[in-house]
Design an enzyme around this catalytic site. Structure first.
Site, PDB file in Angstrom:
ATOM      1  N   ASP A   7       0.866  -1.170   0.000  1.00 37.10           N
ATOM      2  CA  ASP A   7       0.000   0.000   0.000  1.00 37.10           C
ATOM      3  C   ASP A   7       0.911   1.231   0.000  1.00 37.10           C
ATOM      4  OD1 ASP A   7      -2.355   1.586   0.357  1.00 37.10           O
ATOM      5  OD2 ASP A   7      -1.891   1.698   2.502  1.00 37.10           O
ATOM      6  N   ASP A   9      -0.087   5.064   0.959  1.00 35.28           N
ATOM      7  CA  ASP A   9      -0.272   6.020   2.058  1.00 35.28           C
ATOM      8  C   ASP A   9      -0.310   5.294   3.404  1.00 35.28           C
ATOM      9  OD1 ASP A   9      -0.488   7.975   0.073  1.00 35.28           O
ATOM     10  OD2 ASP A   9      -2.665   7.814  -0.015  1.00 35.28           O
TER      11      ASP A   9
HETATM   12 MG   LIG Z   1      -2.874   3.143   3.587  1.00 39.81          MG
END
Ligand SMILES: [Mg+2]
Ligand SMILES: [Zn+2]
Length: 179
Positions: A7, A9
């Site tokens: 992922d 962020d």
């Molecule tokens: Mg995230």
């Protein structure tokens, strides 16, 4: 081929409730770029899978997202690492697409692109939906405590077999030890 799915962020860079809408708002988490560099140097193929509903919400456009990713790749290269590809869901929560995590569409796209078996592929996230998408695609979910990770851990309900680490650097420590 050693594939890992990250992922963005809250795993690589600081997350923001107000979204990361400009390259200036993309700020690497401490040690994350160095952690990716260690993967790159150990011949891992590093791929990013990220929900970017800010596009659907009109908070930024594709050119801006490209500029954000150019900054990420530039800083990563300076640290000696690289990301092979970035898979992104541009849709909003009400678009009912198949790619927005917790659905596994992005992961399936990655499996197709690399002609890779996803079983056992580590997938690192800070939100429950990352782990759910990973598990639904057959990947091994890893939760980091950075970003939303602390809250995610406190809420519980994680997919069975989720491994928990302080941050991406600790995930890489564990993976390089296992291999
Ligand atoms: Mg995230
Ligand atoms: Zn989507």
């Amino acid at each position: 081929m050693k594939l890992i799915i990250l992922d963005r962020d809250g795993v690589i860079n600081q997350d923001s409730d107000a979204f990361v809408k400009h390259p200036d708002e993309w700020i690497a988490l401490p040690g994350s770029l160095q952690a990716i560099a260690r993967l790159t140097q150990a011949d891992w193929t590093v791929v990013v899978a990220t929900n970017q509903s800010g596009l659907a919400r009109g908070l930024f456009d594709m050119d801006t997202l490209t500029a954000i990713h150019t900054k990420m790749r530039r800083e990563l290269a300076a640290a000696g690492g690289s990301v092979d590809a970035i898979f992104m869901c541009p849709h909003g929560p009400d678009d009912n697409c198949t790619c927005r995590k917790p659905r596994p569409g992005l992961f399936e796209q990655i499996g197709h692109r690399y002609d890779a078996e996803l079983a056992g592929v580590p997938a690192v996230g800070d939100s429950l939906r990352d782990l759910q998408a990973a598990a639904a695609a057959g990947c091994s979910p890893w939760l980091v405590r950075t970003g939303n990770g602390g809250k995610t851990l406190a809420k519980g309900g994680l997919p069975e077999s989720t491994r928990v680490c302080d941050d991406l650097s600790a995930v890489v420590d564990a993976l390089l030890q296992d291999n």
